[in-house]
Design a protein around this motif. Structure first.
Motif, PDB file in Angstrom:
ATOM      1  N   ASN A  72       8.853  -9.002   2.758  1.00 42.40           N
ATOM      2  CA  ASN A  72       7.866  -7.949   2.557  1.00 42.40           C
ATOM      3  C   ASN A  72       7.365  -7.822   1.113  1.00 42.40           C
ATOM      4  OD1 ASN A  72       7.433  -7.159   5.114  1.00 42.40           O
ATOM      5  ND2 ASN A  72       8.764  -5.367   5.062  1.00 42.40           N
ATOM      6  N   ILE A  74       4.964  -9.641  -2.082  1.00 42.01           N
ATOM      7  CA  ILE A  74       4.051 -10.682  -2.566  1.00 42.01           C
ATOM      8  C   ILE A  74       4.235 -10.783  -4.069  1.00 42.01           C
ATOM      9  CG2 ILE A  74       1.651 -11.369  -2.874  1.00 42.01           C
ATOM     10  CD1 ILE A  74       0.964  -9.538  -0.541  1.00 42.01           C
ATOM     11  N   GLU A  81      -4.945 -20.090  -5.806  1.00 45.47           N
ATOM     12  CA  GLU A  81      -6.390 -19.894  -5.863  1.00 45.47           C
ATOM     13  C   GLU A  81      -7.045 -21.141  -6.441  1.00 45.47           C
ATOM     14  OE1 GLU A  81      -7.401 -16.470  -8.130  1.00 45.47           O
ATOM     15  OE2 GLU A  81      -9.543 -16.721  -7.847  1.00 45.47           O
TER      16      GLU A  81
ATOM     17  N   ASN B   3      -6.349 -16.296 -11.798  1.00 46.31           N
ATOM     18  CA  ASN B   3      -5.627 -15.463 -10.839  1.00 46.31           C
ATOM     19  C   ASN B   3      -6.408 -14.173 -10.577  1.00 46.31           C
ATOM     20  OD1 ASN B   3      -3.800 -14.019  -9.323  1.00 46.31           O
ATOM     21  ND2 ASN B   3      -2.027 -14.851 -10.424  1.00 46.31           N
ATOM     22  N   LEU B   5      -6.248 -12.233  -8.043  1.00 36.91           N
ATOM     23  CA  LEU B   5      -5.468 -11.126  -7.483  1.00 36.91           C
ATOM     24  C   LEU B   5      -4.916 -10.258  -8.600  1.00 36.91           C
ATOM     25  CD1 LEU B   5      -3.555 -12.695  -4.504  1.00 36.91           C
ATOM     26  CD2 LEU B   5      -5.447 -11.085  -4.467  1.00 36.91           C
ATOM     27  N   ARG B   8      -7.297  -7.867  -9.673  1.00 42.44           N
ATOM     28  CA  ARG B   8      -7.424  -6.789  -8.714  1.00 42.44           C
ATOM     29  C   ARG B   8      -6.337  -5.734  -8.913  1.00 42.44           C
ATOM     30  NH1 ARG B   8      -8.722  -7.924  -2.592  1.00 42.44           N
ATOM     31  NH2 ARG B   8      -7.542  -6.146  -1.884  1.00 42.44           N
ATOM     32  N   ILE B   9      -5.128  -6.193  -9.163  1.00 45.82           N
ATOM     33  CA  ILE B   9      -4.014  -5.286  -9.441  1.00 45.82           C
ATOM     34  C   ILE B   9      -4.345  -4.484 -10.692  1.00 45.82           C
ATOM     35  CG2 ILE B   9      -1.547  -5.167 -10.004  1.00 45.82           C
ATOM     36  CD1 ILE B   9      -1.786  -6.396  -7.345  1.00 45.82           C
ATOM     37  N   VAL B  32      -0.129  -9.901 -13.808  1.00 42.94           N
ATOM     38  CA  VAL B  32       0.245 -11.216 -13.292  1.00 42.94           C
ATOM     39  C   VAL B  32       1.688 -11.214 -12.793  1.00 42.94           C
ATOM     40  CG1 VAL B  32       0.666 -13.600 -13.951  1.00 42.94           C
ATOM     41  CG2 VAL B  32      -1.409 -12.467 -14.665  1.00 42.94           C
ATOM     42  N   GLU B  33       2.528 -10.446 -13.466  1.00 43.25           N
ATOM     43  CA  GLU B  33       3.941 -10.452 -13.115  1.00 43.25           C
ATOM     44  C   GLU B  33       4.277  -9.477 -11.978  1.00 43.25           C
ATOM     45  OE1 GLU B  33       6.190 -12.440 -14.541  1.00 43.25           O
ATOM     46  OE2 GLU B  33       4.717 -13.342 -15.891  1.00 43.25           O
ATOM     47  N   THR B  34       3.267  -8.742 -11.526  1.00 40.83           N
ATOM     48  CA  THR B  34       3.509  -7.692 -10.533  1.00 40.83           C
ATOM     49  C   THR B  34       3.853  -8.272  -9.168  1.00 40.83           C
ATOM     50  OG1 THR B  34       2.000  -6.253 -11.699  1.00 40.83           O
ATOM     51  CG2 THR B  34       2.441  -5.699  -9.428  1.00 40.83           C
ATOM     52  N   LYS B  35       4.691  -7.547  -8.455  1.00 35.15           N
ATOM     53  CA  LYS B  35       4.974  -7.885  -7.066  1.00 35.15           C
ATOM     54  C   LYS B  35       4.332  -6.832  -6.181  1.00 35.15           C
ATOM     55  CE  LYS B  35       9.468 -10.161  -6.749  1.00 35.15           C
ATOM     56  NZ  LYS B  35       9.371 -11.333  -7.386  1.00 35.15           N
ATOM     57  N   VAL B  36       3.743  -7.258  -5.065  1.00 35.43           N
ATOM     58  CA  VAL B  36       3.210  -6.314  -4.098  1.00 35.43           C
ATOM     59  C   VAL B  36       4.262  -6.148  -3.014  1.00 35.43           C
ATOM     60  CG1 VAL B  36       1.370  -5.869  -2.459  1.00 35.43           C
ATOM     61  CG2 VAL B  36       0.889  -7.100  -4.566  1.00 35.43           C
ATOM     62  N   ILE B  37       4.702  -4.943  -2.801  1.00 33.01           N
ATOM     63  CA  ILE B  37       5.809  -4.724  -1.871  1.00 33.01           C
ATOM     64  C   ILE B  37       5.376  -3.803  -0.755  1.00 33.01           C
ATOM     65  CG2 ILE B  37       8.182  -3.879  -1.660  1.00 33.01           C
ATOM     66  CD1 ILE B  37       8.322  -4.333  -4.761  1.00 33.01           C
ATOM     67  N   TYR B  38       5.694  -4.205   0.447  1.00 30.07           N
ATOM     68  CA  TYR B  38       5.401  -3.352   1.600  1.00 30.07           C
ATOM     69  C   TYR B  38       6.681  -2.668   2.039  1.00 30.07           C
ATOM     70  CZ  TYR B  38       4.370  -2.105   6.449  1.00 30.07           C
ATOM     71  OH  TYR B  38       4.221  -1.436   7.619  1.00 30.07           O
ATOM     72  N   GLN B  61      -0.587   2.551  -1.934  1.00 28.89           N
ATOM     73  CA  GLN B  61      -1.026   3.260  -0.736  1.00 28.89           C
ATOM     74  C   GLN B  61       0.192   3.886  -0.105  1.00 28.89           C
ATOM     75  OE1 GLN B  61      -3.089   0.755   2.136  1.00 28.89           O
ATOM     76  NE2 GLN B  61      -3.988  -0.324   0.423  1.00 28.89           N
ATOM     77  N   ILE B 108       2.393   0.713   0.446  1.00 28.44           N
ATOM     78  CA  ILE B 108       2.368  -0.491  -0.373  1.00 28.44           C
ATOM     79  C   ILE B 108       2.579  -0.054  -1.815  1.00 28.44           C
ATOM     80  CG2 ILE B 108       0.864  -2.288  -1.288  1.00 28.44           C
ATOM     81  CD1 ILE B 108      -0.252  -2.399   1.631  1.00 28.44           C
ATOM     82  N   TYR B 110       3.437  -1.373  -5.936  1.00 27.77           N
ATOM     83  CA  TYR B 110       3.445  -2.493  -6.846  1.00 27.77           C
ATOM     84  C   TYR B 110       4.721  -2.407  -7.680  1.00 27.77           C
ATOM     85  CZ  TYR B 110      -1.518  -3.123  -5.774  1.00 27.77           C
ATOM     86  OH  TYR B 110      -2.708  -3.349  -5.138  1.00 27.77           O
TER      87      TYR B 110
END
Lengths: 233, 637
Positions: A72, A74, A81, B3, B5, B8-9, B32-38, B61, B108, B110
């Motif tokens: 879960n 990313i 890309e 990058n 994304l 976007r972060i 760049v070092e961020t993780k997106v976590i659900y 979110q 979600i 970060y």
């Protein structure tokens, strides 16, 4: 003579397989045993291709975007890309994705990108919205390089999304959902639509949410994901 | 490699403190070092007592609930939503987490690595300032509340209140006030508007006096003073004040000493500083006792949705206590259902005040399913619909869209309070369930006269509906219509009966429980579907058949049926009893698994032997009532 053709084909296949480059063999090796993992430990690569058109056979990939999901999460640093050098170019699709033939991005040859991509998807399950199309595009690119088709297992968020639907709305199971519609229903803000990385990221969020819905009790197995339910009513 | 994304972060981060004061290139390195976590609902992000992780978090979110476990008690601290930063302190001071963060809804977040954060910002004055204020204030530091220090902001309450150590700050409520130049009438009107029993008189934000109901009675009602006189003529002065830092116990002593029922809370505790709010005796009692009458009053005075969410959580505690104390279940369910309904009504009221448009015609919101039957004890998903007065055909869609807009606010607010969205989308925000009077009538007529399997599935939910808010006559008319069309419609009853009989008795041939064979709830017993639905369905069809208007509650329906059919009294009595027992089972289970689902899935291994016997006993009446239905309705054709 169809039979003769098929014999030649089989013969060529075995001949080719022997001569496959080492990076292909490496890639194939990593795919072993991924079915046995549980969802938490599986690597999912969510990807999207922007193409010059809708025919995988004749059109070309313009850009590819992908992110990896493990447990879960990313990792932004580890996103994929790439923008590709173009021979084939169509004016109509440029209006959708906004990629010009001589755009400002650093570009790579198709072969380079596909090699990088194979490296990126090692040991992964591929996820995409209407993933069949994107896999098809990659497969034709592979064919041009004299390589076989992708060997990864794939999941289509368009199909998975329908599994989250209440059975009361069984008639919706025949509907084909666009990524926009899915995002609207799952309350995901759309941003950078029609860029490969943007669509890949959106699809990853969609995948998260769908997985959350399907796996409420944390006891779902990987193989349940690949199971497509029969439609009642 | 580019990058996008990360960009976007970055776009997200830069809109929230402390990142809003950071340069683009510095922030990019962080992004760049961020993780997106659900995190799914109720999943833990980090837990109390565990060593700090490498990341801190910012909510992108959803909402994350922060709480602390103190022995047996859970102390709610705050709910972080979009843009709030959490889990930073332990990383900076190198401590274990002292709170637990769990997803309040699917979210979600970060994850930002502390290492990079430190490298980039060690010498950034703005960031350091932010961190110092965050840690020094030690108060719930939500971004959304930081620039919001109006004195009339709704307060947040910790659900568990400790008499000696809790500060009264948390119990402070907004106070009504008027200027020292106003007339008595003006003050009284304000009290009446705000439904409050006392009003403070302010001179330059400082309280100089107070007028209470009692004082009005003594001075105005007796005719001693005129309503046109100045407030200072009748006010009680000086005002008894306290600082927000005193404990509840101290505050209560101040009240006792001065024989007053409310305190004025000022910034430094003296009448010479700014008024922040007030503390009433009632609030103290409420925070300590949690009784239905007080809750009811709090509901009527709630001014925000988050306040209602707190009350709904208190209601859960009340419910749990009633069940633990073995208070009569009939009483419990009545009390909880009433309070629940009030919360719903209040939620609609608040939603309407948020709504920028004016509803063009009369309308009513109604609930369906368990809530309408007054059987919803633990909050489940919301099932509701809107009916609005007929309008000209060309105006219909325009009117509907306005009501859907309103319904969207309502359902979102109900969701915030704790009622899940309906998975089948039977909500007023769905255009199918937001109809004019004429459309609803046609819909019901169609269901009754042309029953199909699907329409029966829907009607079994829809024939239990209950007025929640708006113009009641619309709902009354609708139910009258239902009852006037059903008699002698044997085809309709036959379909209904078939539907009611589709769930067979929950006991298998070898007296084992029939459990779910597959899916998410494998090997669990679905008490709602297998045991309660047959009883609910049977009660509904029998009352429709007898044309009993206005009784929605399943147990009450059986009691009424018992009177009407003395020959079957025994069966009905048993059904009513069994239903209540099953509801109690479900409620208990729902409280134990609060937040997961409403308790309809029972893990058989968690049941004691005697519970299993009790459950089985409840199944006998199901068989009897199903036989009764078969004989009565299958014979019609």
């Amino acid at each position: 003579m169809p039979m003769w053709k098929s014999i030649v084909k089989t013969f060529n296949y075995y001949l080719n397989r022997k001569n496959l480059p080492p990076f292909w063999k490496n890639y194939k090796e990593t795919l072993k045993g991924i079915k046995k993992k549980d969802i938490q430990h599986s690597k999912f690569v969510v990807f999207d291709c922007e193409t010059s058109g809708l025919t995988p056979k004749t059109d070309r990939i313009l850009s590819m975007g992908a992110v990896t999901i493990v447990n879960n999460e990313i990792d932004i640093k580890n996103s994929f890309e790439r923008y590709l050098e173009q021979d084939i170019y169509s004016r109509e699709s440029a209006e959708i994705h906004g990629l010009l033939r001589n755009g400002k991005y650093t570009k790579h040859s198709e072969e380079e990108v596909i090699k990088d991509f194979l490296k990126y998807i090692e040991g992964a399950i591929l996820v995409g919205h209407h993933v069949g199309f994107d896999v098809g595009c990659v497969n034709y690119a592979l064919k041009r390089m004299g390589l076989p088709k992708l060997k990864n297992k794939t999941l289509d968020t368009g199909v998975l999304f329908k599994k989250t639907k209440h059975e009361l709305y069984a008639e919706l199971h025949n509907k084909i959902y666009s990524l926009d519609e899915v995002c609207d229903e799952l309350n995901i803000q759309k941003k950078d639509r029609h860029t490969a990385y943007g669509d890949a990221f959106l699809t990853a969020l969609v995948f998260f949410k769908i997985l959350g819905k399907l796996n409420k009790n944390k006891d779902m197995r990987l193989k349940d994901l690949f199971y497509v339910p029969k439609i009642k009513y | 490699m580019k990058n996008s994304l990360a960009e976007r972060i970055l776009d997200f981060l830069k809109t929230y403190p402390p990142f809003d004061s950071v340069s683009y290139s510095d922030l990019y390195k962080l992004a760049v070092e961020t993780k997106v976590i659900y995190v799914d609902k109720d999943e833990t992000l980090y837990s109390q007592g565990k060593p700090a992780k490498e990341h801190f978090y910012i909510v992108n979110q959803g909402a994350i609930r922060i709480y602390r476990q103190e022995g047996e008690n859970t102390v709610e601290i705050e709910i972080c939503d979009e843009g709030d930063v959490l889990g930073l302190r332990p990383l900076i001071v190198n401590e274990n987490y002292n709170v637990t963060a769990k997803a309040y809804e699917e979210s979600i977040v970060y994850g930002i690595p502390i290492k990079t954060f430190n490298q980039q910002f060690e010498n950034n004055a703005e960031i350091n300032k932010y961190l110092i204020t965050r840690f020094a204030s030690n108060s719930p530091a939500r971004f959304s509340q930081e620039d919001n220090n109006t004195i009339f902001a709704d307060y947040k309450r910790t659900t568990q209140t400790d008499y000696f150590s809790s500060k009264i700050e948390n119990l402070t409520t907004p106070a009504a006030w008027c200027s020292y130049k106003d007339t008595v009438q003006h003050a009284a009107l304000k009290m009446s508007d705000e439904k409050i029993s006392s009003i403070f008189i302010l001179q330059k934000e400082h309280p100089i006096g107070v007028i209470t109901n009692k004082q009005l009675m003594h001075t105005i009602a007796t005719g001693k003073h005129d309503i046109k006189e100045n407030v200072t003529r009748i006010m009680i002065a000086p005002v008894i004040t306290a600082s927000p830092d005193v404990s509840i116990a101290e505050a209560q002593i101040i009240m006792l000493k001065n024989k007053v029922e409310h305190l004025c809370i000022t910034q430094d505790g003296t009448p010479e500083s700014k008024m922040l709010g007030m503390l009433t005796q009632q609030e103290i009692v409420a925070s300590l006792s949690n009784n239905p009458a007080v809750l009811m009053k709090q509901i009527s005075r709630a001014r925000s949705i988050s306040r209602l969410r707190d009350i709904r959580q208190q209601l859960n505690q009340l419910l749990r206590r009633y069940i633990d104390q073995k208070i009569s279940f009939t009483h419990t369910s009545t009390v909880v259902a009433e309070l629940n309904e009030s919360i719903n009504q209040k939620a609609v009221e608040l939603s309407l005040s948020d709504f920028t448009k004016v509803p063009p015609v009369n309308f009513a919101l109604f609930s369906m399913g368990s809530q309408a039957r007054k059987e919803q004890l633990v909050p489940t998903d919301q099932d509701n619909g809107i009916i609005f007065e007929n309008v000209a055909d060309e105006k219909l869609e325009e009117t509907r869209s306005i009501f859907i807009e309103l319904a969207n606010i309502i359902t979102k607010n109900l969701h915030t309070i704790g009622y899940e969205y309906c998975p089948a989308e039977m909500m007023a925000s769905n255009p199918t369930w937001c109809l004019s009077r004429k459309e609803w009538q046609e819909k019901f007529k169609n269901w009754i006269h042309n029953p199909t399997e699907k329409s029966i599935l829907l009607s079994s939910v829809f024939f239990d509906f209950n007025f929640v808010y708006g113009q009641k006559y619309l709902i009354d008319e609708m139910s009258n219509m239902v009852y006037s069309h059903t008699p002698n419609n044997s085809r309709f009853f036959m379909f209904m009966a078939q539907d009611a009989l589709k769930n067979p008795s929950p006991i298998g041939f070898f007296r084992q429980f029939l459990v779910d064979q597959d899916g998410a709830h494998k090997d669990q017993f679905n008490i709602k579907q297998r045991a309660m639905m047959p009883l609910i369905d049977a009660a509904r069809i029998l009352t429709l058949h007898h044309n009993l208007i206005g009784i929605n509650n399943t147990a009450e329906r059986y009691y009424k049926l018992r009177e009407l059919e003395p020959q079957n009294a025994e069966v009905y009595e048993a059904c009513a009893y069994a239903f209540k027992a099953l509801l109690k089972f479900k409620t208990k289970n729902g409280l134990a698994t609060l937040g997961e689902d409403d308790g309809k899935f029972i893990k058989l291994e968690t049941l004691s032997k005697s519970d299993k016997v009790k459950l089985r006993r409840c199944f006998k009446p199901i068989k009897s009532i199903q036989e009764l239905l078969t004989v009565r309705f299958q014979g019609i054709i």
